[in-house]
Design an enzyme around this catalytic site. Sequence first.
Site, PDB file in Angstrom:
ATOM      1  CD  GLU A 176      -1.014   5.749  -5.132  1.00  0.00           C
ATOM      2  OE1 GLU A 176      -0.390   5.383  -3.095  1.00  0.00           O
ATOM      3  OE2 GLU A 176      -2.040   6.188  -5.006  1.00  0.00           O
ATOM      4  CG  ASN A 220      -3.154  18.297  -8.603  1.00  0.00           C
ATOM      5  OD1 ASN A 220      -4.127  19.327  -9.197  1.00  0.00           O
ATOM      6  ND2 ASN A 220      -3.507  18.079  -7.341  1.00  0.00           N
ATOM      7  CG  PHE A 262      -2.189  21.095  -1.211  1.00  0.00           C
ATOM      8  CD1 PHE A 262      -2.293  19.930  -0.738  1.00  0.00           C
ATOM      9  CD2 PHE A 262      -2.091  21.885  -2.404  1.00  0.00           C
ATOM     10  CE1 PHE A 262      -1.177  19.463  -1.888  1.00  0.00           C
ATOM     11  CE2 PHE A 262      -0.773  21.765  -2.850  1.00  0.00           C
ATOM     12  CZ  PHE A 262      -1.020  20.814  -2.883  1.00  0.00           C
ATOM     13  CG  HIS A 320       8.497  18.033  -2.749  1.00  0.00           C
ATOM     14  ND1 HIS A 320       7.486  19.088  -2.175  1.00  0.00           N
ATOM     15  CD2 HIS A 320       7.779  17.051  -2.398  1.00  0.00           C
ATOM     16  CE1 HIS A 320       6.315  18.783  -1.826  1.00  0.00           C
ATOM     17  NE2 HIS A 320       5.997  17.294  -1.814  1.00  0.00           N
ATOM     18  N   GLY A 343      -2.970  20.611 -11.755  1.00  0.00           N
ATOM     19  CA  GLY A 343      -2.321  21.086 -11.227  1.00  0.00           C
ATOM     20  C   GLY A 343      -0.694  20.857 -11.456  1.00  0.00           C
ATOM     21  CE  LYS A 344       0.320  15.260  -7.709  1.00  0.00           C
ATOM     22  NZ  LYS A 344       0.552  14.046  -7.451  1.00  0.00           N
ATOM     23  CG  ASP A 392       1.599  23.137   1.895  1.00  0.00           C
ATOM     24  OD1 ASP A 392       2.706  22.030   2.340  1.00  0.00           O
ATOM     25  OD2 ASP A 392       0.851  23.596   0.264  1.00  0.00           O
ATOM     26  CG  ASP A 431       4.384   8.191  -4.001  1.00  0.00           C
ATOM     27  OD1 ASP A 431       2.819   8.318  -3.949  1.00  0.00           O
ATOM     28  OD2 ASP A 431       4.640   7.240  -3.308  1.00  0.00           O
TER      29      ASP A 431
END
Length: 211
Positions: free
Chosen positions: A32, A8, A166, A192, A10-11, A169, A61
């Site tokens: 994971e 992502n 998303f 967070h 965006g992160k 939310d 995570d």
Amino acid sequence: MLRYVTTNPGKVREATDYLGSDVAQLDFDYTEIQSPELGPIAARGAREAYRHAGEPVLVDDAGLFVDSLEGFPGPYSSYVEETVGIERVYELAATEEDRRAAFRCTLAYCDGEGFDASPDPVDRDDRTVAAATGPDGDEGDVGLPVKLFEGIVRGRIVEPRGEGGFGYDPIFEHNGKTMAEMSTDEKNGISHRGRALAKFAEWYPERSTAE
């Protein structure tokens, strides 16, 4: 260079807001593991990513933890969203008198070196070290401590509202607004992940200067 392990972008943009330009995206599919807590999942991913990249890495995570549902969906939030849907999570929480919940994010940092004692937890993966003495031990994990940074935003579960955001939310309300009703700047200001990044950004410059 610090490698943020994510698919992502965006992160990564959010991380650069806290850490500056010394961050690059690393698209790496780490294992994971199944765990009721975020820390061990992120820590295992950070160890794998560091062995892959050979550079300092950051793995996160995150999940939604509903108090009355004993933390469900927690670390399984993505899977539950895809298979059950957020409306069903709302319906489950709506049957409870207590609708308090929290978004939690754990960042895991690994650079192959140890860490001094500090208020932030360090996962030394003692169980893996012990397992490595047996025939099935994963010796690649031994000696790779991981430093963990947690960010939490508290709120409550409500009927879906809002068109933005998303994931969960629309059903997570904080200070009278759902995350889906907030602007990007509003959401990033209390997120967070942002809170975890802020803790990491306070610590990391001293670490990177010492390297």
